[in-house]
Write a protein that holds these residues in place. Structure first.
Motif, mmCIF file in Angstrom:
data_model
loop_
_atom_site.group_PDB
_atom_site.id
_atom_site.type_symbol
_atom_site.label_atom_id
_atom_site.label_comp_id
_atom_site.label_asym_id
_atom_site.label_seq_id
_atom_site.Cartn_x
_atom_site.Cartn_y
_atom_site.Cartn_z
ATOM 1 N N THR A 80 1.070 -0.849 -0.228
ATOM 2 C CA THR A 80 0.299 -0.519 -0.126
ATOM 3 C C THR A 80 0.547 1.547 -0.242
ATOM 4 O OG1 THR A 80 -0.346 -0.314 2.345
ATOM 5 C CG2 THR A 80 -2.436 -1.258 1.192
ATOM 6 N N THR B 23 3.536 4.209 -1.822
ATOM 7 C CA THR B 23 4.190 4.250 -2.637
ATOM 8 C C THR B 23 5.080 4.191 -3.596
ATOM 9 O OG1 THR B 23 3.764 7.081 -1.364
ATOM 10 C CG2 THR B 23 4.555 6.775 -3.290
ATOM 11 N N GLY C 106 3.457 0.342 -4.312
ATOM 12 C CA GLY C 106 1.856 0.905 -5.276
ATOM 13 C C GLY C 106 2.436 1.079 -6.556
ATOM 14 N N SER D 56 -8.210 -3.126 4.515
ATOM 15 C CA SER D 56 -7.906 -1.363 4.630
ATOM 16 C C SER D 56 -8.583 -1.324 3.330
ATOM 17 C CB SER D 56 -6.465 -1.128 5.572
ATOM 18 O OG SER D 56 -5.952 -1.288 3.803
ATOM 19 N N GLU D 57 -8.481 0.191 3.126
ATOM 20 C CA GLU D 57 -8.819 0.838 2.190
ATOM 21 C C GLU D 57 -7.609 0.898 1.367
ATOM 22 O OE1 GLU D 57 -10.463 5.522 0.768
ATOM 23 O OE2 GLU D 57 -10.161 5.227 3.285
ATOM 24 N N LYS D 58 -6.849 1.403 1.945
ATOM 25 C CA LYS D 58 -5.606 1.265 0.681
ATOM 26 C C LYS D 58 -5.164 -0.464 0.154
ATOM 27 C CE LYS D 58 -2.799 4.991 1.926
ATOM 28 N NZ LYS D 58 -1.428 5.619 2.680
ATOM 29 N N ALA E 44 -8.528 -1.112 -2.467
ATOM 30 C CA ALA E 44 -7.631 -0.517 -3.619
ATOM 31 C C ALA E 44 -7.094 -0.999 -4.689
ATOM 32 C CB ALA E 44 -7.910 1.262 -3.679
ATOM 33 N N ASP F 194 3.582 8.743 -6.993
ATOM 34 C CA ASP F 194 2.287 9.388 -6.499
ATOM 35 C C ASP F 194 2.120 10.282 -7.196
ATOM 36 O OD1 ASP F 194 0.463 9.299 -5.202
ATOM 37 O OD2 ASP F 194 1.672 10.132 -2.905
#
Length: 306
Positions: free
Chosen positions: A12, A14, A17, A42-44, A47, A186
């Motif tokens: 999760t 930078t 990702g 978790s939200e990340k 995603a 990012d």
């Protein structure tokens, strides 16, 4: 083609990702991507697209063993910053992951370090990564070490007091020399422009070509005068010029500008100012990956995306 599992740790974050996005975009046949996260809920983590989520922690050896089962190549990024972290914790976690990867039979490990780590800078987080690098080299595994320079994202987008103070601070240390920079991943536009993610994904996908390489990563190198000119060109506003004696820098240390928010970063700038600084070959990286962003490209796109 024999199926391969690629694992990305700290998925999760930078850097991880960007690596995942570049891997997914490659659509390489027979490759599946496994993402190591602290919590699948978790939200990340939710995603993340196109990956298998597995829960684990650098401080939980059993979770690392479980995550690494069947993995062909792995990506590792560590940090001394954040809650509960320190240079000592980063070293411990990096070594633990390397040991777990070796024990699981991982054939290739890609580690993101920092440019200068190989030269023992005296900067705590760089020297920590140096120790992790040495552990990786001694492991016997095939490796790729990617060493980015400072990220362009540390520069503020607006032309004002913060930018003026940071440019003056850099001028004090650099004394007219160029600062090497690279665009972080990012960003709000195509991740294919994110050079860091591109290099890491290429290393994971092509271990025969990238195995054994240590890659200093920089996309541009500018003096602060050139940085000022770039802001003026892109924004139409000329950054303020501060005319202060270097001794005034001491005044700012208790309430430091963006680049001096930590003692570690302060030590970095003192190191940069007293040595040759970064030694990445910008042109070589551009030849390998022509889409690497210049500072002007980064600033233009970042402002449009804001």
């Amino acid at each position: 083609m024999e199926p391969r599992i690629l694992l990305v740790a700290a998925a999760t974050g930078t850097q991880s990702g960007a690596t995942i996005k570049a891997l997914v975009a490659s659509s390489t046949p027979g490759v599946s991507i496994r993402a190591l996260v602290r919590s699948k809920a978790s939200e990340k983590a939710q995603a993340l697209v196109g990956v298998e989520l597995v829960e684990g922690s650098f401080d939980d050896s059993q979770s690392l063993k479980n995550a690494l089962v069947g993995v062909d190549s792995a990506f590792l990024v560590t940090t001394p910053f954040g809650e509960g972290q320190s240079p000592e914790a980063e070293i411990r976690q990096g070594k633990a992951f390397i040991d777990a990867a070796k024990g699981a039979g991982v054939k290739h490990l890609v580690f993101t370090s920092v440019e200068g780590a190989e030269r023992k800078t005296g900067i705590p987080h760089a020297d920590g990564k140096h120790e992790i690098e040495q552990h990786l080299f001694a492991s016997g595994m095939r490796y790729t070490v990617v060493r980015p320079v400072i990220f362009m994202d540390l520069f503020p987008l607006s032309v004002g007091a913060e930018l003026a103070i940071n440019l003056w601070t850099l001028e004090v240390f650099l004394r007219g020399r160029k600062l090497q920079m690279v665009a972080s991943e990012d960003i709000g536009w195509s991740f294919l422009s994110a050079s860091f993610g591109w290099f890491c994904a290429q290393a994971l996908l092509n271990p025969a070509d990238y195995g054994g390489r240590q890659i200093p990563l920089a996309g541009d190198a500018l003096t602060m005068a050139e940085v000022r000119a770039t802001y003026a060109k892109v924004t139409g506003q000329t950054p303020w010029n501060l005319y202060l004696l270097p001794g005034f820098l001491v005044k700012w240390l208790p309430i430091p500008p963006l680049f001096l928010k930590t003692l570690t970063v302060s030590i970095f700038y003192m190191w940069y100012g007293s040595t040759a600084g970064y030694e990445a070959d910008v042109e070589a990286r551009r030849a390998e990956h022509p889409a690497m962003m210049t500072f002007e490209t980064w600033l233009s796109r970042k402002i449009k995306a804001a």
